[in-house]
Design a protein around this motif. Structure first.
Motif, PDB file in Angstrom:
ATOM      1  N   GLU A 251       0.817  -1.215   0.000  1.00 21.73           N
ATOM      2  CA  GLU A 251       0.000   0.000   0.000  1.00 21.73           C
ATOM      3  C   GLU A 251       0.852   1.266   0.000  1.00 21.73           C
ATOM      4  OE1 GLU A 251      -2.662  -0.613   3.297  1.00 21.73           O
ATOM      5  OE2 GLU A 251      -4.239  -1.091   1.854  1.00 21.73           O
ATOM      6  N   LEU A 252       0.291   2.265  -0.642  1.00 25.55           N
ATOM      7  CA  LEU A 252       1.008   3.519  -0.829  1.00 25.55           C
ATOM      8  C   LEU A 252      -0.022   4.644  -0.773  1.00 25.55           C
ATOM      9  CD1 LEU A 252       3.979   3.994  -1.560  1.00 25.55           C
ATOM     10  CD2 LEU A 252       3.354   3.947  -3.939  1.00 25.55           C
ATOM     11  N   ASP A 253       0.390   5.789  -0.283  1.00 31.32           N
ATOM     12  CA  ASP A 253      -0.513   6.936  -0.249  1.00 31.32           C
ATOM     13  C   ASP A 253      -0.975   7.264  -1.664  1.00 31.32           C
ATOM     14  OD1 ASP A 253      -1.049   9.473   1.782  1.00 31.32           O
ATOM     15  OD2 ASP A 253      -1.059  10.023  -0.328  1.00 31.32           O
ATOM     16  N   ASN A 259       2.162  10.401  -8.205  1.00 34.19           N
ATOM     17  CA  ASN A 259       3.482  10.931  -8.503  1.00 34.19           C
ATOM     18  C   ASN A 259       4.417   9.923  -9.156  1.00 34.19           C
ATOM     19  OD1 ASN A 259       3.880  13.769  -7.646  1.00 34.19           O
ATOM     20  ND2 ASN A 259       2.965  12.971  -5.787  1.00 34.19           N
ATOM     21  N   ILE A 260       4.133   8.639  -8.952  1.00 28.25           N
ATOM     22  CA  ILE A 260       5.022   7.613  -9.504  1.00 28.25           C
ATOM     23  C   ILE A 260       4.572   7.198 -10.893  1.00 28.25           C
ATOM     24  CG2 ILE A 260       5.848   5.259  -9.174  1.00 28.25           C
ATOM     25  CD1 ILE A 260       5.503   5.686  -6.242  1.00 28.25           C
ATOM     26  N   ARG A 261       3.289   7.421 -11.186  1.00 29.58           N
ATOM     27  CA  ARG A 261       2.718   6.901 -12.425  1.00 29.58           C
ATOM     28  C   ARG A 261       3.546   7.259 -13.659  1.00 29.58           C
ATOM     29  NH1 ARG A 261      -3.401   6.932 -12.454  1.00 29.58           N
ATOM     30  NH2 ARG A 261      -2.771   5.407 -10.963  1.00 29.58           N
ATOM     31  N   SER A 373      14.623  13.338 -11.232  1.00 30.66           N
ATOM     32  CA  SER A 373      14.279  14.521 -10.452  1.00 30.66           C
ATOM     33  C   SER A 373      12.846  14.439  -9.939  1.00 30.66           C
ATOM     34  CB  SER A 373      14.528  15.805 -11.259  1.00 30.66           C
ATOM     35  OG  SER A 373      13.657  15.857 -12.350  1.00 30.66           O
ATOM     36  N   ASN A 374      11.953  13.781 -10.718  1.00 24.40           N
ATOM     37  CA  ASN A 374      10.575  13.624 -10.232  1.00 24.40           C
ATOM     38  C   ASN A 374      10.515  12.744  -8.995  1.00 24.40           C
ATOM     39  OD1 ASN A 374       9.462  15.259 -12.119  1.00 24.40           O
ATOM     40  ND2 ASN A 374       8.706  13.625 -13.437  1.00 24.40           N
ATOM     41  N   THR A 401       4.312   7.622   2.121  1.00 25.42           N
ATOM     42  CA  THR A 401       3.341   8.692   2.004  1.00 25.42           C
ATOM     43  C   THR A 401       4.045  10.035   1.928  1.00 25.42           C
ATOM     44  OG1 THR A 401       1.829   9.978   3.345  1.00 25.42           O
ATOM     45  CG2 THR A 401       3.007   8.244   4.471  1.00 25.42           C
ATOM     46  N   LEU A 402       3.389  10.941   1.265  1.00 26.56           N
ATOM     47  CA  LEU A 402       3.928  12.284   1.152  1.00 26.56           C
ATOM     48  C   LEU A 402       3.530  13.109   2.354  1.00 26.56           C
ATOM     49  CD1 LEU A 402       3.377  13.921  -2.312  1.00 26.56           C
ATOM     50  CD2 LEU A 402       5.480  13.538  -1.086  1.00 26.56           C
ATOM     51  N   THR A 403       2.347  12.808   2.857  1.00 28.55           N
ATOM     52  CA  THR A 403       1.788  13.694   3.863  1.00 28.55           C
ATOM     53  C   THR A 403       2.249  13.348   5.260  1.00 28.55           C
ATOM     54  OG1 THR A 403      -0.138  12.316   3.708  1.00 28.55           O
ATOM     55  CG2 THR A 403      -0.221  14.426   2.599  1.00 28.55           C
ATOM     56  N   ILE A 404       2.550  12.078   5.514  1.00 25.93           N
ATOM     57  CA  ILE A 404       3.062  11.746   6.834  1.00 25.93           C
ATOM     58  C   ILE A 404       4.446  11.152   6.640  1.00 25.93           C
ATOM     59  CG2 ILE A 404       2.723  10.428   8.934  1.00 25.93           C
ATOM     60  CD1 ILE A 404      -0.199  10.419   8.398  1.00 25.93           C
ATOM     61  N   ILE A 405       5.445  11.800   7.148  1.00 26.32           N
ATOM     62  CA  ILE A 405       6.783  11.256   7.018  1.00 26.32           C
ATOM     63  C   ILE A 405       7.405  11.142   8.395  1.00 26.32           C
ATOM     64  CG2 ILE A 405       7.123  12.269   4.731  1.00 26.32           C
ATOM     65  CD1 ILE A 405       9.131  14.192   6.208  1.00 26.32           C
ATOM     66  N   SER A 406       8.404  10.306   8.465  1.00 31.17           N
ATOM     67  CA  SER A 406       9.158  10.235   9.688  1.00 31.17           C
ATOM     68  C   SER A 406      10.215  11.334   9.607  1.00 31.17           C
ATOM     69  CB  SER A 406       9.779   8.848   9.789  1.00 31.17           C
ATOM     70  OG  SER A 406      10.652   8.813  10.856  1.00 31.17           O
TER      71      SER A 406
END
Lengths: 792, 147
Positions: A251-253, A259-261, A373-374, A401-406
């Motif tokens: 699973e991924l955000d 963004n990976i597509r 770079s992407n 996830t982009l929104t929650i990072i460590s």
């Protein structure tokens, strides 16, 4: 727009994405009834719902495809290339139509006879006589079964803004809770209030986790359109390619997936266009005519690895170098200095295309530099493994996830900043012996174990005053990619925290120093540093390759993880460490996933069952953290209370006297820390041995002074492989496998188990005295060994 | 729109202004301010409003005069522009009211700094107020940087 119409478009869009893969798979294997049914269900559903909404063109298209597919299901028609292309054309038209309906709000007038009649033409050319139909009507799924299958497609559709507002609401709750907690600590002594608050606090934490999971999507979603893309590109280039995907359940955000597509699609295009050879060339090279593109997703910690492999010709590094020299990117002399890895990394240089000819697919000015770079923009890394002549693997490592990072909290100039944990290679104290800091020609450098790195003082970069209290100053080695690394010098490193990252205002982003803002549990805003653009703004070259010591640096970098230890507090509250390289990942699972089986403790994680190194089930209802220690084949889970830090392994260690879980004790900072013996741990686990070790025989010591038994005797017995209990068994307690009586004259009650008698004098008490002198270690061990053999 | 003639009256740089209210969300007390080193000078810092992080903008800098002195408990004007929340500093926030007279183009010359920010005035209770679009305070410095 009408709500019904909106739902229809949303649902159709989702189904379209899922079905694209099924169509290609079905074309490859027309006998695949499941795939055929899935496609049939799609057009059937679209036909049904579009009828409701008066979308005549959509209905007619879906109807035509449904008819054709139904004939195939009944065996009246074969699924040949013409039919698949016909169905694909219809589905493409459906996609275009729904898109234009979404934009315009209603169905545009138009004619779809071209695609519909193409499908019919395909039918008349290839239809098989009904008489020779290989399938009877009974083979076709009944309508009821079809409806059941369709129900599984359904899910609740929630608008994204609503999801985001739930997320904001939870963050508000967490901040309010923290404020409340501070007030409670200051003013309230009542245990009942505190307990009630703790319950509330725990449910807020659980909820926060659920909400972040709501944003997660399976990577399958990213994989679904790929079979179609592979089919189309291969067809266009006259190549043959098959696609294999694995790990779709990772699973991924959802934002990350978006963004990976594009980078992923681009890599696949490249792999087919430049990687895979023509069928003839493949035959000549002794490979199968059909090339394979394999895509695997894997979770490791809070990062996801997506690997794209092909079995084509790989990258001709010499040609890449020649191109780079020809393009004036570097001189031939410079190129000769580069290591093989650095030469390969040239493909990420802007303006370099290795294709002998520019094809209309790959040669669109979108190169690997853009992909790189992407991926880096979203905090990821790109790695290449080139196997000349045999293919290559590109790995995209991205945060979950982009929104929650460590995030790692650091301070500079009296202010806190956050750094994404993912880019941190190592943290060292500035005054550590491994570090040498110099100022050379106006530039700051940090030499860490022979590797010279550009150093950035955060205060200086941000124009903040630098205080003199340099006792805690630390170096953070920031890794930007294969061979790019620099040292960030900060006033202090604090804890790390899970951070919800929000975009910063354009005026703040424009400075280039920051990637976003976050609100940690303290409730005070903190800026997230943009570690990739920091050296760019300051004009500092962080290319380790550029310092002419790429080889040595690479050697150090690859050795570094083995030298790092993960520091944690185990469930007993002890500070312990384990080599970082031995850890596969950290799991945070509900305690209910643990269970006892055959005397051992096991954890059910996802679909696998793993042994857990613990003597008993944890006494908690909540969640537990477990280190997953793996040697590549075997895995054992080790429950921990908290992960503390990643530290460099100290030079000296005091070895433990007996082999066991702890191999020795080290001083980290001023704290003694026990190092886990992974070798021993694995040996326990191998072949179910862990179960045996946890059911070690129980030796019950009775009589004499309990203190002596506990302090003097028990440790020796434990080393000999026993668990020890002192005193007679209370009702309901384990009787034990061996009784040891400290009083040689004692009548041992109910001696159903072997008894060993100890005496306190050296001299024996008579001819029948079979007791052993209590300090006769050799005699005692021999008797114990005999007892164990007897049991075995 | 019905709120077209609703204005927030404030005092910025010794000038009474009427801020168009369409993008104004609320007036709140400023929280603990965190500086943003390296950011353009009109960004006076960040502060948290519940779970939101607001960017504090100092109109004095946009006008080219010395920064506003921020006192604890000072009230600020919260606006949303391009999906980001901002808070505008003001010397004083007076009132929110409907003004019917309609806006008139500025005649004569405004002092330096104001010319780019305001182009009309409005009559309110016997006084002439400069009409300000709060979004200009945020977007103008960025446009000037880009130029």
């Amino acid at each position: 727009m009408d709500e019904l119409l909106g739902d229809f478009l949303g649902e159709t869009g989702e189904m379209l994405a899922e079905i694209a893969g099924a169509i290609v798979a079905w074309e490859a294997n027309p006998a695949d009834q499941d795939r055929l049914d899935a496609i049939f269900r799609f057009v059937h559903t679209v036909k049904g719902s579009s009828g409701f909404l008066t979308l005549p063109r959509v209905t007619a298209l879906a109807h035509a495809a449904e008819d054709a597919l139904d004939m195939v299901r009944r065996g009246q028609r074969s699924a040949d290339r013409a039919l698949v292309s016909g169905v694909l054309a219809i589905i493409d038209r459906l996609a275009d139509l729904t898109e234009s309906i979404g934009a315009a709000g209603s169905e545009a007038a138009g004619n779809d006879d071209d695609v519909i009649s193409a499908l019919h033409a395909a039918a008349s050319a290839t239809s098989v006589p009904a008489a020779s139909a290989p399938q009877s009507h009974e083979d076709v799924a009944s309508d009821a079964a079809l409806n059941d299958a369709m129900a599984s497609w359904r899910s609740i559709r929630v608008p994204l803004p609503l999801l985001d507002s739930v997320m904001t609401g939870i963050t508000d709750m967490v901040l309010a809770r923290n404020e409340f907690a501070r007030m409670l600590r200051a003013h309230v002594r009542d245990a009942h209030v505190t307990a009630a608050f703790d319950r509330l606090s725990e449910s807020v934490a659980t909820m926060r986790q659920s909400v972040s999971q709501m944003r997660m999507q399976r990577v399958e979603r990213l994989f679904a359109p790929l079979p179609r893309i592979v089919r189309d590109i291969a067809g266009e280039l006259g190549k043959q390619a098959q696609l294999i995907t694995a790990g779709g359940e990772v699973e991924l955000d959802r934002e990350m997936i978006e963004n990976i597509r594009d980078p992923l699609t681009h890599i696949i295009r490249n792999a087919i266009d430049h990687g895979l050879e023509s069928p003839e060339a493949r035959g000549a090279a002794g490979k199968a005519a059909v090339g394979t593109i394999a895509i695997t997703a894997r979770q490791s910690g809070n990062r996801i690895d997506i690997m794209i492999s092909d079995d084509g010709r790989g990258i001709d590094v010499d040609r890449v170098v020649a191109k780079a020299v020809a393009a004036g990117i570097l001189s031939a002399a410079e190129a000769a200095q580069l290591s093989a890895k650095e030469q390969l990394a040239l493909i990420f240089t802007p303006g370099l295309s290795t294709a002998a000819r520019v094809s209309n697919l790959s040669g669109r000015g979108v190169g690997m530099d853009v992909v790189k770079s992407n991926i880096e923009r979203i905090g990821g890394l790109v790695d290449i493994d080139n196997r000349p002549g045999a293919g290559m693997t590109i790995t995209l490592r991205v945060p979950m996830t982009l929104t929650i990072i460590s995030g790692l909290m650091v301070s500079a100039g009296g202010q806190q900043f956050a750094i994404p944990r993912g880019v941190v290679r190592e943290i060292l104290l500035e005054d550590s012996d491994a570090v040498r800091i110099e100022r050379v020609g106006g530039g700051d450098y940090a030499t860490v174990r022979g590797e010279r790195l550009a150093m950035i003082r955060l205060e200086q970069a941000l124009g903040l005053p630098q205080a003199d209290d340099s006792a805690d100053r630390a170096l953070i080695l920031v890794r930007l990619g294969e061979s790019r690394c620099y040292a960030l010098n900060v006033a202090a490193v604090h804890d790390h925290e899970e951070l919800v990252i929000k975009p910063a205002a354009p005026a703040i982003l424009a400075s280039g120093f920051y990637a976003g803002t976050t609100l940690p549990d303290s409730g005070r805003p903190v800026l997230l540093l943009d570690t990739a653009s920091l050296p760019q703004i300051l004009g500092i070259d962080v290319d380790v390759a550029g310092t002419g010591m790429g080889q040595a640096a690479a050697a150090v970098a690859s050795a570094a993880p083995a030298d790092q230890l993960l520091l944690f507090r185990d469930t007993g509250g002890l500070a312990r460490a384990v080599p970082l390289a031995a850890i596969d990942r950290l799991d945070d699972i509900p305690a209910s996933c643990l269970f006892v089986s055959a005397g051992g403790i096991f954890a059910r994680i996802d679909d696998t069952i793993m042994p857990v190194f613990a003597a008993e089930l944890p006494r908690t209802e909540g969640r537990i953290k477990m280190l997953r220690i793996a040697d590549g084949e075997l895995v054992v889970c080790y429950p921990v209370e908290a992960v503390l830090d990643i530290v460099r392994r100290p030079a000296s260690m005091r070895p433990a006297s007996e082999p066991g879980l702890v191999i020795g004790t080290m001083l980290i900072g001023d704290e003694p820390v026990e190092l886990i013996d992974c070798f021993w741990l694995m040996a326990q686990t191998d072949g179910g041995q862990i179960t045996a070790s946890l059911t070690r025989p129980l030796c019950r010591v009775i009589g004499g002074s309990g203190g002596w038994a506990r302090s003097f005797l028990a440790p020796m017995l434990e080393v000999a492989g026993y668990r020890v209990a002192v005193g007679p068994a209370a009702p309901g307690e384990e009787a034990g496998d061996l009784l040891m009586s400290c009083d040689s004259d004692d009548e041992v009650p109910g001696a159903a188990v072997p008894v060993l008698r100890l005496r306190s004098t050296v001299a024996v008490h008579g001819a029948n005295d079979d007791s052993i002198y209590r300090y006769d270690r050799v005699g005692l061990l021999a008797a114990l060994a005999a007892n164990r053999r007897g049991r075995g | 729109m019905i709120l077209n003639n609703l204005y927030l009256i404030a005092r910025i740089a010794d000038t009474r202004v009427a801020l168009r209210s369409a993008i104004i969300e609320s007036v709140v007390t400023v929280g603990d301010i965190v500086a943003v080193p390296g950011a353009p000078p009109h960004v006076a810092g960040l502060f948290a409003l519940r779970s939101r992080v607001l960017t504090l903008i100092d109109p004095h800098i946009v006008l080219g005069i010395s920064p506003t002195v921020v006192t604890p408990g000072q009230r600020v004007i919260v606006v949303e522009i391009g999906g980001h929340g901002y808070a505008l500093l003001a010397d004083r926030i007076e009132d929110v009211c409907f003004i019917d007279g309609g806006e008139n183009a500025v005649r004569g010359r405004l002092a330096e700094g104001w010319t780019e920010l305001a182009d009309s005035v409005i009559e309110h209770e016997g006084a002439t107020l400069l009409v300000l679009d709060p979004a200009r305070l945020v977007t103008l410095p960025m446009q000037q940087r880009a130029a």
